[in-house]
Design an enzyme around this catalytic site. Structure first.
Site, short mmCIF file in Angstrom:
data_model
loop_
_atom_site.label_atom_id
_atom_site.label_comp_id
_atom_site.label_asym_id
_atom_site.label_seq_id
_atom_site.Cartn_x
_atom_site.Cartn_y
_atom_site.Cartn_z
CD GLU A 131 -22.05 7.52 86.56
OE1 GLU A 131 -21.16 8.15 85.96
OE2 GLU A 131 -22.00 6.30 86.72
CB SER A 136 -30.52 12.57 78.56
OG SER A 136 -31.46 13.42 79.18
NE ARG A 247 -38.43 6.29 80.02
CZ ARG A 247 -37.45 6.14 79.14
NH1 ARG A 247 -37.66 5.44 78.04
NH2 ARG A 247 -36.26 6.69 79.35
CD GLU A 368 -38.30 6.24 85.85
OE1 GLU A 368 -38.23 5.01 85.94
OE2 GLU A 368 -37.80 7.00 86.71
#
Length: 386
Positions: A131, A136, A247, A368
């Site tokens: 958002e 993070s 990941r 990611e």
């Protein structure tokens, strides 16, 4: 790309997956990659070819139309696609990040509704966590979900939604109680036709320019209760489980970009002449190419290791997933930058693809989970004394 020497480590299915994806990537995807980048064009042709070959549903169980293969097979496919076109690769791997939670946590009805169409390529998927004020720090998301009878009303803005403008379903995260922090985060399967769903700004990006990245605006967006993925408050666990798998796939994308840059640099060094000899004859260039090759090889091994752990059912793979993603992304940036250097002035122009590889490589250090966040995960695991 040089001949692979790890075939003995792979299963027959994995070798066949890599060979099939490589053929499609080289013959169908790579020739259009420059045009996709230059025109910021959605690479629909990539997914038409991949869908027809049965490669869109590698991770989806056979019962729902997929191949039922594991994380390593998927990473092999991602690397081959990324070698040809990083934009196509990121959309392809987002299918995994957004679709795997349905495999792992979906109800029988949710699986039947979405998985066969994802497997065939009839629809694509998107993952929506970030958002404007929660990147993070995903637990600080402010998009809310309030239950009203047989549906939830979602309100808020989501950012950086890869493939958000083209997806048939979005695995989207909102909170049912902001005071509960990450324990309030809940996952939903949101379709773009739901009332109150609206697309926002399309980002103009430095790299992966054929992969649309958009904002999503939710204004009393009506999501049926049956489209909640898992229970209320389980969303953070759903998201972390998806990231542990995606990941390494981002790492595989980075490896593909790096391999493409290395291959281009090697060929150019053999062809480019200065002082009456190929620049490949100069030790300075040779050492640069050797360092690039070691970076690519090491990154590939780390990605394969992390993916193999997942396939063998090892729990708690966040450390290996973070190391693979972080190392491979940093390696891709170094290798692509050095490839531009090998090309010299030509490398800085769009006449050759290495400047595109450099721009595409950069994003793998950011999305990611930034590589700084990966280092936080790695250090936390080490200091906890596993």
């Amino acid at each position: 790309m040089g001949a692979m020497r790890d075939d003995f480590l792979l299963s027959d299915d994995e070798r066949q997956t890599r060979a099939l994806t490589r053929a499609i990537a080289r013959e169908q995807i790579a020739p259009r990659a420059a045009a996709v980048d230059e025109g910021e064009l959605y690479p629909s042709h990539s997914f038409e070819h991949l869908g027809r070959a049965g490669l869109m549903g590698l991770y989806i169980p056979e019962a729902h139309g997929g191949a039922g293969l594991g994380a390593l097979a998927f990473c092999l496919a991602v690397e081959e696609i990324a070698w040809a076109c990083a934009s196509s690769a990121v959309i392809y791997l987002v299918q995994y990040a957004a679709g795997y939670p349905i495999v792992a946590h979906g109800t029988a009805a949710q699986k039947q509704r979405y998985l066969p169409r994802l497997a065939s390529g009839a629809i694509t998927a998107a993952l929506s966590i970030s958002e404007p004020g929660a990147g993070s720090d995903a637990a600080s998301m402010t998009t809310t979900a309030v239950r009203k009878g047989d549906r939830y009303l979602l309100n808020g803005t989501k950012m950086w939604v890869t493939n958000g403008s083209h997806a048939g379903v979005l695995t989207l995260f909102a909170t049912v109680d902001r005071a509960r922090g990450h324990k309030g985060v809940t996952a939903f399967l949101v379709e773009p036709t739901f009332p109150g769903f609206a697309l926002g700004k399309l980002e103009r990006k430095m790299g992966i320019r054929g992969s649309p990245t958009v904002a999503i605006h939710l204004s009393d967006c009506e999501v049926p209760v049956e489209n909640r993925l898992g229970e209320e408050g389980q969303g953070f666990r759903v998201a972390l489980g998806a990231l542990d798998r995606s990941r390494p796939a981002v790492g595989a994308q980075a490896v593909g970009i790096a391999q493409a840059a290395l291959d281009a640099a090697v060929e150019y060094a053999k062809e480019r002449r200065q002082f009456d000899r190929p620049i490949a004859d100069f030790q300075g260039v040779q050492f640069m190419l050797a360092d690039m090759a070691m970076q690519v090889h090491g990154a590939r091994l780390m990605v394969h290791h992390a993916a193999a752990l997942v396939d063998h059912g090892v729990t708690g793979t966040a450390l290996e997933a973070s190391m693979a993603k972080c190392f491979a992304a940093d390696a891709a940036m170094r290798v692509a930058t050095d490839a531009v250097q090998v090309f010299g002035g030509y490398g800085y122009t769009r006449e050759y693809p290495v400047e595109r590889f450099m721009r595409d490589a950069k994003i793998t250090q950011i999305y990611e989970g930034t590589n700084q966040i990966q280092r936080v995960v790695i250090a936390r695991d080490l200091l906890a004394g596993r």
